[in-house]
Write an enzyme that holds these catalytic residues in place. Structure first.
Site, short mmCIF file in Angstrom:
data_model
loop_
_atom_site.label_atom_id
_atom_site.label_comp_id
_atom_site.label_asym_id
_atom_site.label_seq_id
_atom_site.Cartn_x
_atom_site.Cartn_y
_atom_site.Cartn_z
N GLU A 178 -50.65 -6.10 22.87
CA GLU A 178 -50.19 -5.49 24.13
C GLU A 178 -49.44 -4.19 23.92
OE1 GLU A 178 -46.61 -7.99 22.92
OE2 GLU A 178 -48.79 -8.04 22.67
N HIS B 111 -48.81 -7.79 17.99
CA HIS B 111 -48.69 -7.46 19.41
C HIS B 111 -49.81 -6.53 19.89
CE1 HIS B 111 -44.55 -9.02 20.08
NE2 HIS B 111 -44.42 -8.80 18.79
N CYS C 6 -46.45 -13.58 19.33
CA CYS C 6 -45.21 -13.53 18.55
C CYS C 6 -44.34 -14.74 18.89
CB CYS C 6 -44.50 -12.19 18.77
SG CYS C 6 -43.24 -11.82 17.51
#
Length: 203
Positions: free
Chosen positions: A181, A179, A70
């Site tokens: 994660e 994302h 990002c």
């Protein structure tokens, strides 16, 4: 991001402040998402000149690995470590939703634990995720197989050729907008993003 790294590597990451000038001895630098300098100018443009970025560039020049997610992807492009730029979303709206990504190749340290051609879910939350580059750069990325991920369920931000993430020419730097994660534990709603971190840990 720290949770994803800790779960995958079995140890907490070392945090580095953007005003520091020296990196500790390491193999991998991760620039996480979020916002930097109020996202003035183009997102990541000011952060790309933070003091620590000289050390990050030196790390990459020595063959060290780097991942940007990002805002981290935006910073890597603005710092010249990845080609292209991230512009305002095509609809000029902030997008916060899940998206589906298709893996471009699985012979890299970032993607080795994905199945070839895998499609996986990843949350996205950005106002400036519209990947752009000139036609020659886009053709080179295609020709050299440097597109890491593509949007597989509709290109909501207007990115050229559905690009969601790219590699550097030596495959040691990667950036992506969504994302992974944020999906590394069932309590987060899924583990779709785990293969990326498992790939890095294995390498």
């Amino acid at each position: 991001m720290a949770l994803a790294v800790t779960r995958s590597f079995g140890a907490a990451p070392v945090m580095v402040w953007h005003k520091e000038t020296v990196l500790p001895a390491l193999d991998l630098v991760i620039i996480p998402g979020g916002f930097s300098f109020g996202d003035y100018l183009r997102c990541g443009a000011m952060a790309a000149h933070s003091p620590i970025m000289r050390a990050v560039k030196d790390h990459a020049d020595r063959g060290g690995y780097a991942l940007g997610v990002c805002n981290g992807f935006q910073i890597l492009t603005e710092a010249g470590l990845l080609p292209g730029a991230l512009l305002r979303n095509a609809g000029l709206r902030f997008l916060s939703m899940d998206t589906m990504l298709r893996v471009g190749r699985v012979d890299t340290v970032f993607t080795a634990k994905f199945a070839a051609g895998a499609v996986f879910r990843a949350p996205m939350a950005h106002g400036d995720g519209n990947y752009t580059a000139d036609a020659a750069t886009l053709d080179r990325l295609e020709g050299e197989n440097l597109i890491a991920f593509r949007y597989a369920d509709g290109n909501r931000n207007g990115s050229a050729r559905d690009i969601a993430g790219v590699f550097s020419a030596n495959l040691r730097v990667m950036g992506l907008m969504p994302h992974p994660e944020n999906l590394v534990d069932p309590l987060m709603g899924g583990v779709d993003g785990k293969p990326l971190f498992e790939s890095l840990a294995a390498a």
